[in-house]
Design a protein around this motif. Structure first.
Motif, PDB file in Angstrom:
ATOM      1  N   GLU A 113       0.832  -1.205   0.000  1.00 47.20           N
ATOM      2  CA  GLU A 113       0.000   0.000   0.000  1.00 47.20           C
ATOM      3  C   GLU A 113       0.872   1.263   0.000  1.00 47.20           C
ATOM      4  OE1 GLU A 113      -3.560   2.278   1.843  1.00 47.20           O
ATOM      5  OE2 GLU A 113      -2.005   1.500   3.159  1.00 47.20           O
ATOM      6  N   GLY A 114       1.959   1.193   0.751  1.00 51.04           N
ATOM      7  CA  GLY A 114       2.981   2.241   0.672  1.00 51.04           C
ATOM      8  C   GLY A 114       2.714   3.503   1.475  1.00 51.04           C
ATOM      9  N   THR A 115       1.683   3.541   2.315  1.00 53.71           N
ATOM     10  CA  THR A 115       1.410   4.753   3.077  1.00 53.71           C
ATOM     11  C   THR A 115       2.256   4.823   4.345  1.00 53.71           C
ATOM     12  OG1 THR A 115      -0.858   4.359   2.393  1.00 53.71           O
ATOM     13  CG2 THR A 115      -0.499   6.195   3.911  1.00 53.71           C
ATOM     14  N   VAL A 116       2.240   3.747   5.095  1.00 54.09           N
ATOM     15  CA  VAL A 116       2.908   3.743   6.397  1.00 54.09           C
ATOM     16  C   VAL A 116       4.371   3.315   6.284  1.00 54.09           C
ATOM     17  CG1 VAL A 116       2.885   2.591   8.650  1.00 54.09           C
ATOM     18  CG2 VAL A 116       0.754   3.307   7.611  1.00 54.09           C
ATOM     19  N   MET A 117       4.629   2.409   5.368  1.00 50.04           N
ATOM     20  CA  MET A 117       6.003   1.945   5.157  1.00 50.04           C
ATOM     21  C   MET A 117       6.170   1.440   3.726  1.00 50.04           C
ATOM     22  SD  MET A 117       5.761  -1.490   7.490  1.00 50.04           S
ATOM     23  CE  MET A 117       7.281  -2.287   6.978  1.00 50.04           C
ATOM     24  N   THR A 118       7.443   1.274   3.337  1.00 55.13           N
ATOM     25  CA  THR A 118       7.701   0.798   1.974  1.00 55.13           C
ATOM     26  C   THR A 118       8.367  -0.586   2.044  1.00 55.13           C
ATOM     27  OG1 THR A 118       9.949   1.608   1.839  1.00 55.13           O
ATOM     28  CG2 THR A 118       8.195   3.195   1.299  1.00 55.13           C
ATOM     29  N   HIS A 119       8.607  -1.174   0.886  1.00 59.50           N
ATOM     30  CA  HIS A 119       9.223  -2.500   0.866  1.00 59.50           C
ATOM     31  C   HIS A 119      10.644  -2.491   1.428  1.00 59.50           C
ATOM     32  CE1 HIS A 119       6.152  -5.095  -0.734  1.00 59.50           C
ATOM     33  NE2 HIS A 119       5.735  -4.071  -1.468  1.00 59.50           N
ATOM     34  N   ASP A 120      11.322  -1.340   1.367  1.00 58.86           N
ATOM     35  CA  ASP A 120      12.678  -1.258   1.941  1.00 58.86           C
ATOM     36  C   ASP A 120      12.676  -1.476   3.460  1.00 58.86           C
ATOM     37  OD1 ASP A 120      13.716  -0.657  -0.475  1.00 58.86           O
ATOM     38  OD2 ASP A 120      13.827   1.525  -0.142  1.00 58.86           O
TER      39      ASP A 120
END
Ligand code: HEM
Length: 401
Positions: free
Chosen positions: A219-226
């Motif tokens: 979803e990328g709002t709270v955290m990213t795949h990194d």
């Protein structure tokens, strides 16, 4: 507590016998409490000269340090790890899994926890020896963590156990550069293992913690795949050797305080409070580190901006100003035992505390019920792990009776 105009303040370090205490010695690992008491009695802040770190020792100050002094964002070796951050970068990702680790959710794991403990004790009868660390201590958190993360158990998790332990050691405040290098190498091994776990999980999603974290990264709002692997790295290792050592320390304390064990055998209902008192009396997480991003005043003492701070949980949990004159006594009926700070305080308070409590409770209750006359097989324990942040004996062998 913070006062901005402290340039003229009196920067005082407490110079005393204990200014050079060797926190890494085996004698300190075996019994740190007299030294902590002596330091605590000398003043609110103790400047430890060998490590150039500032110790907080009193109950309120340690709580303040844990809750209000920043983690170590500036110097973090792990800049993508949300658990190493402060503020929104930490709280958002933390909230993703906190509900899944609540007290209520953990009660659902009770039967499973009991099964794992019963499994570990299958072949045991009165007269058997039980090696607490190898036969219960590690397997219990390992198997529960696999279940929560939604990953298969390895047929032989021994290598992973070593790597987990050394990775956790990176939180230590007293390691030398060579040791740190060694721990960093272990952390990299664990990262590689978790990379594989995450890769596998992408196509095996379910109702589990890794899937929750992956969904948030998608979803990328709270955290990213990194952030995913660093996040899981902390989650995975924070509950392993802490639990192993807390189980050992708790059983050891009960064996050394036989009247308390007998009381528990007579009244197993005291088990919940006993767990709290054991966490107060001998918390495996001895301290946590922080970095002062500004000056902090504690009475006449100032911890200067930039200082490395060590908030001594083990000292706070024995502070007579908080617990009374019997702070050094194990009393499983102590009414305010749950006010201990064995799991920390503030935004970074242990997210797995209810899981840890469940594990401790099931182990103790099972031994109380099945082997009420259990004893220490030997009093000669060694404390050589060299890791000061998480304390516990190398091994603990019980004679089951
Ligand atoms: C008896 C066992 C345990 C003890 C004594 C313990 C102790 C602690 C302490 C003192 C902290 C605070 C760290 C700080 O303020 O810097 C902490 C944080 C943490 N613990 Fe535990 N813990 C235990 C078990 C567990 C378990 C079973 C899990 C796994 C679910 C876990 C996961 C974590 C995580 C992820 C954090 C970081 C929280 C954050 O930064 O927001 N712990 N633990």
């Amino acid at each position: 507590m913070h006062d901005a105009g402290l340039e003229q303040a009196h920067y005082r370090s407490v110079v005393a016998d204990h200014a050079f205490v060797d926190v890494r010695s085996e004698s300190f690992a075996e019994d740190p409490y007299p030294v902590l008491a002596a330091m605590r009695a000398q003043g609110r802040v103790h400047h430890h000269q060998p490590s150039n770190q500032w110790f907080l020792l009193q109950f309120d100050d340690v709580g303040f340090g844990l809750a209000d002094i920043r983690r170590n964002e500036r110097t973090s070796r792990d800049p993508l790890n949300p658990f190493a951050m402060d503020g929104a970068g930490h709280t958002g990702p933390r909230r993703l899994i906190a509900p899944a680790l609540s007290n209520q959710k953990m009660q659902v794991l009770r039967d499973r926890t009991q099964m794992i403990v019963d499994d570990a004790l299958t072949a045991k009868a009165p007269g058997s020896l039980l090696n607490v660390v190898d036969e219960i201590g590690y397997l219990l958190p390992y198997r529960l963590m696999c279940l929560l993360l939604g990953v298969p158990e390895l047929p032989d998790p021994t290598a992973l156990r070593d790597v987990t332990f050394k990775s956790l050691a990176l939180i230590d405040a007293f390691s030398g550069p060579e040791q740190i290098q060694h721990f960093v190498a272990a952390a990299q091994d664990l990262y590689r293992h978790l990379d594989e776990v995450v890769e596998w999980k992408r196509s095996h999603r379910g109702d589990d913690l890794v899937s929750t974290v992956l969904a948030a990264a998608d979803e990328g709002t709270v955290m990213t795949h990194d952030h995913v692997v660093p996040y899981l790295h902390t989650l995975y290792l924070a509950g392993m050797h802490t639990t192993v050592n807390q189980i050992s320390l708790s059983l050891l304390a009960l064996m050394h305080n036989r009247s308390q064990w007998e009381l528990l055998v007579e009244h197993p209902k005291l088990c919940d409070n006993a767990v709290e008192e054991l966490l107060r009396f001998d918390p495996t997480a001895q301290y946590m580190r922080r970095t002062a991003l500004e000056d902090y005043r504690f009475g006449d003492d100032v911890v200067p901006e930039g200082a490395a701070v060590v908030a001594w949980i083990a000292s706070a949990n024995r502070d007579p100003a908080k617990w009374g004159a019997d702070a050094d006594v194990l009393d499983i009926t102590r009414a305010d035992a749950p006010k201990h700070i064995a799991f920390g305080k503030g935004p970074h308070v242990c997210i797995g505390s209810w899981l840890a409590r469940l594990e401790l409770r099931v182990v103790i209750e099972t031994l109380v019920t099945r082997f009420p006359r259990v004893e220490l097989a030997t009093d000669e324990l060694t404390w050589t792990s060299g890791i000061t942040a998480i304390r516990g004996p190398d091994e603990l062998t019980l004679q089951l009776r």
